[in-house]
Motif scaffolding. Structure first.
Motif, PDB file in Angstrom:
ATOM      1  N   THR A   1       0.852  -1.179   0.000  1.00  0.00           N
ATOM      2  CA  THR A   1       0.000   0.000   0.000  1.00  0.00           C
ATOM      3  C   THR A   1       0.890   1.232   0.000  1.00  0.00           C
ATOM      4  O   THR A   1       2.080   1.150   0.322  1.00  0.00           O
ATOM      5  N   HIS A   2       0.336   2.345  -0.400  1.00  0.00           N
ATOM      6  CA  HIS A   2       1.055   3.606  -0.238  1.00  0.00           C
ATOM      7  C   HIS A   2       0.044   4.688   0.104  1.00  0.00           C
ATOM      8  O   HIS A   2      -1.147   4.557  -0.155  1.00  0.00           O
ATOM      9  N   THR A   3       0.555   5.716   0.734  1.00  0.00           N
ATOM     10  CA  THR A   3      -0.276   6.860   1.095  1.00  0.00           C
ATOM     11  C   THR A   3       0.589   8.105   1.030  1.00  0.00           C
ATOM     12  O   THR A   3       1.817   8.019   1.052  1.00  0.00           O
TER      13      THR A   3
ATOM     14  N   HIS B   1      -1.716   9.688  10.128  1.00  0.00           N
ATOM     15  CA  HIS B   1      -2.583   8.739  10.838  1.00  0.00           C
ATOM     16  C   HIS B   1      -2.704   7.420  10.065  1.00  0.00           C
ATOM     17  O   HIS B   1      -2.770   6.350  10.676  1.00  0.00           O
ATOM     18  N   VAL B   2      -2.681   7.478   8.742  1.00  0.00           N
ATOM     19  CA  VAL B   2      -2.753   6.260   7.933  1.00  0.00           C
ATOM     20  C   VAL B   2      -1.427   5.504   8.030  1.00  0.00           C
ATOM     21  O   VAL B   2      -1.414   4.272   8.160  1.00  0.00           O
ATOM     22  N   ILE B   3      -0.335   6.215   7.993  1.00  0.00           N
ATOM     23  CA  ILE B   3       0.984   5.580   8.130  1.00  0.00           C
ATOM     24  C   ILE B   3       1.081   4.903   9.491  1.00  0.00           C
ATOM     25  O   ILE B   3       1.518   3.756   9.602  1.00  0.00           O
ATOM     26  N   GLU B   4       0.646   5.586  10.531  1.00  0.00           N
ATOM     27  CA  GLU B   4       0.687   5.024  11.880  1.00  0.00           C
ATOM     28  C   GLU B   4      -0.198   3.782  11.995  1.00  0.00           C
ATOM     29  O   GLU B   4       0.192   2.788  12.598  1.00  0.00           O
ATOM     30  N   LEU B   5      -1.393   3.815  11.410  1.00  0.00           N
ATOM     31  CA  LEU B   5      -2.266   2.637  11.423  1.00  0.00           C
ATOM     32  C   LEU B   5      -1.560   1.455  10.770  1.00  0.00           C
ATOM     33  O   LEU B   5      -1.543   0.349  11.325  1.00  0.00           O
TER      34      LEU B   5
ATOM     35  N   ILE C   1       5.952   9.236  -7.141  1.00  0.00           N
ATOM     36  CA  ILE C   1       5.722   8.101  -8.041  1.00  0.00           C
ATOM     37  C   ILE C   1       5.314   8.638  -9.409  1.00  0.00           C
ATOM     38  O   ILE C   1       6.093   8.611 -10.342  1.00  0.00           O
ATOM     39  N   TRP C   2       4.098   9.139  -9.554  1.00  0.00           N
ATOM     40  CA  TRP C   2       3.620   9.617 -10.857  1.00  0.00           C
ATOM     41  C   TRP C   2       3.404  11.115 -10.913  1.00  0.00           C
ATOM     42  O   TRP C   2       3.099  11.653 -11.965  1.00  0.00           O
ATOM     43  N   ASP C   3       3.549  11.784  -9.770  1.00  0.00           N
ATOM     44  CA  ASP C   3       3.436  13.236  -9.739  1.00  0.00           C
ATOM     45  C   ASP C   3       4.425  13.750  -8.691  1.00  0.00           C
ATOM     46  O   ASP C   3       5.328  13.020  -8.307  1.00  0.00           O
ATOM     47  N   GLN C   4       4.260  14.968  -8.223  1.00  0.00           N
ATOM     48  CA  GLN C   4       5.227  15.541  -7.289  1.00  0.00           C
ATOM     49  C   GLN C   4       4.883  15.299  -5.822  1.00  0.00           C
ATOM     50  O   GLN C   4       5.599  15.744  -4.929  1.00  0.00           O
ATOM     51  N   VAL C   5       3.806  14.579  -5.548  1.00  0.00           N
ATOM     52  CA  VAL C   5       3.398  14.295  -4.178  1.00  0.00           C
ATOM     53  C   VAL C   5       4.264  13.164  -3.615  1.00  0.00           C
ATOM     54  O   VAL C   5       4.416  12.118  -4.245  1.00  0.00           O
ATOM     55  N   VAL C   6       4.834  13.394  -2.439  1.00  0.00           N
ATOM     56  CA  VAL C   6       5.656  12.368  -1.798  1.00  0.00           C
ATOM     57  C   VAL C   6       4.724  11.329  -1.173  1.00  0.00           C
ATOM     58  O   VAL C   6       3.820  11.671  -0.404  1.00  0.00           O
ATOM     59  N   ARG C   7       4.956  10.069  -1.522  1.00  0.00           N
ATOM     60  CA  ARG C   7       4.155   8.968  -0.999  1.00  0.00           C
ATOM     61  C   ARG C   7       5.049   8.003  -0.239  1.00  0.00           C
ATOM     62  O   ARG C   7       6.211   7.801  -0.591  1.00  0.00           O
ATOM     63  N   VAL C   8       4.468   7.402   0.792  1.00  0.00           N
ATOM     64  CA  VAL C   8       5.156   6.406   1.603  1.00  0.00           C
ATOM     65  C   VAL C   8       4.614   5.041   1.198  1.00  0.00           C
ATOM     66  O   VAL C   8       3.411   4.799   1.274  1.00  0.00           O
ATOM     67  N   SER C   9       5.501   4.165   0.721  1.00  0.00           N
ATOM     68  CA  SER C   9       5.126   2.800   0.352  1.00  0.00           C
ATOM     69  C   SER C   9       5.396   1.889   1.537  1.00  0.00           C
ATOM     70  O   SER C   9       6.466   1.956   2.144  1.00  0.00           O
ATOM     71  N   LEU C  10       4.405   1.055   1.853  1.00  0.00           N
ATOM     72  CA  LEU C  10       4.511   0.125   2.982  1.00  0.00           C
ATOM     73  C   LEU C  10       4.114  -1.266   2.526  1.00  0.00           C
ATOM     74  O   LEU C  10       3.264  -1.423   1.659  1.00  0.00           O
ATOM     75  N   ILE C  11       4.727  -2.278   3.150  1.00  0.00           N
ATOM     76  CA  ILE C  11       4.385  -3.662   2.832  1.00  0.00           C
ATOM     77  C   ILE C  11       4.179  -4.440   4.121  1.00  0.00           C
ATOM     78  O   ILE C  11       4.669  -4.068   5.184  1.00  0.00           O
ATOM     79  N   LYS C  12       3.465  -5.537   3.974  1.00  0.00           N
ATOM     80  CA  LYS C  12       3.300  -6.486   5.076  1.00  0.00           C
ATOM     81  C   LYS C  12       3.364  -7.892   4.495  1.00  0.00           C
ATOM     82  O   LYS C  12       2.693  -8.197   3.511  1.00  0.00           O
ATOM     83  N   GLN C  13       4.195  -8.721   5.106  1.00  0.00           N
ATOM     84  CA  GLN C  13       4.243 -10.136   4.754  1.00  0.00           C
ATOM     85  C   GLN C  13       3.121 -10.851   5.515  1.00  0.00           C
ATOM     86  O   GLN C  13       2.923 -10.582   6.694  1.00  0.00           O
ATOM     87  N   VAL C  14       2.378 -11.699   4.827  1.00  0.00           N
ATOM     88  CA  VAL C  14       1.297 -12.452   5.494  1.00  0.00           C
ATOM     89  C   VAL C  14       1.472 -13.936   5.269  1.00  0.00           C
ATOM     90  O   VAL C  14       2.163 -14.372   4.392  1.00  0.00           O
TER      91      VAL C  14
ATOM     92  N   GLY D   1       1.640  -3.879  11.491  1.00  0.00           N
ATOM     93  CA  GLY D   1       2.788  -4.672  11.070  1.00  0.00           C
ATOM     94  C   GLY D   1       3.358  -4.344   9.704  1.00  0.00           C
ATOM     95  O   GLY D   1       4.226  -5.057   9.205  1.00  0.00           O
ATOM     96  N   TYR D   2       2.885  -3.263   9.089  1.00  0.00           N
ATOM     97  CA  TYR D   2       3.441  -2.847   7.800  1.00  0.00           C
ATOM     98  C   TYR D   2       4.774  -2.148   8.031  1.00  0.00           C
ATOM     99  O   TYR D   2       4.964  -1.465   9.033  1.00  0.00           O
ATOM    100  N   GLN D   3       5.682  -2.327   7.069  1.00  0.00           N
ATOM    101  CA  GLN D   3       6.997  -1.696   7.133  1.00  0.00           C
ATOM    102  C   GLN D   3       7.162  -0.735   5.968  1.00  0.00           C
ATOM    103  O   GLN D   3       6.811  -1.063   4.835  1.00  0.00           O
ATOM    104  N   GLU D   4       7.723   0.414   6.271  1.00  0.00           N
ATOM    105  CA  GLU D   4       8.005   1.374   5.199  1.00  0.00           C
ATOM    106  C   GLU D   4       9.158   0.845   4.361  1.00  0.00           C
ATOM    107  O   GLU D   4      10.192   0.454   4.889  1.00  0.00           O
TER     108      GLU D   4
END
Length: 180
Positions: free
Chosen positions: A141-143, A149-153, A167-180, A158-161
């Motif tokens: 996911t990214h936000t 608050h979304v990053i903290e959730l 990515i596609w514009d000038q807005v900085v996004r944080v990509s997070l993943i979770k192994q399941v 258990g998601y890791q940055e």
């Protein structure tokens, strides 16, 4: 409150399109879509309801018969070329399973009257079951960086940055993943 989670069906299409067009939680250019663009957007959302590698989970308040949240996803592949810019190829290949598939969250929404009641957590945990049902072991996911608050959730769940940047514009996004 009697809450249920279910897969979206065609009866949900109009409300999902309406909510998605609100642009809650992310930067938009505030331009109004033309009627033709709304039709195209509706077709895109329709795909999330009917395509076998996509889905939408709905949270309903059964007592009120009201849809109060949803999470939209698709099964993606890190190794597949996309006609749009993604961050996937910038992530360590070893994070992904051998065939490159993973579950990508597109949108998470909870009605403002129902926020801070654990519904986003419920949807995120439900999506873990979806990932397993597709035979994938990674959720992406990214936000926007400003959505603390979304990053903290995500971190609490258990998601890791794994990436921070445009990515596609000038807005900085944080990509997070979770192994399941």
């Amino acid at each position: 409150m009697n809450i249920t989670v279910r897969r979206a069906d065609m009866n949900d299409l109009e409300i999902i399109v309406e909510i998605d067009l609100l642009n809650e939680g992310y930067t938009s250019n505030d331009s109004k879509l033309t009627p033709e663009e709304v039709i195209e957007h509706s077709k895109k959302i329709h795909g999330f309801i009917v395509d076998e590698d996509k889905g939408v989970l709905i949270v309903e308040d059964q007592d009120r018969g009201t849809r109060i949240g949803y999470i939209m996803y698709r099964i993606s592949n890190r190794d597949k070329p996309y006609p749009w810019k993604t961050a996937f190829s910038e992530l360590d290949r070893n994070l992904f399973q051998e065939d490159g598939r993973f579950l990508e969250i597109f949108n998470l929404w909870v009605d403002s009257k129902y926020r801070r009641q654990g519904l986003a957590t419920l949807l995120k945990k439900s999506i873990e079951c979806e990932a397993k049902s597709y035979g994938v072991n990674l959720i992406y996911t990214h936000t926007e960086e400003e959505n603390g608050h979304v990053i903290e959730l995500n971190r609490k769940l258990g998601y890791q940055e794994v990436r921070r940047g445009t990515i596609w514009d000038q807005v900085v996004r944080v990509s997070l993943i979770k192994q399941v």
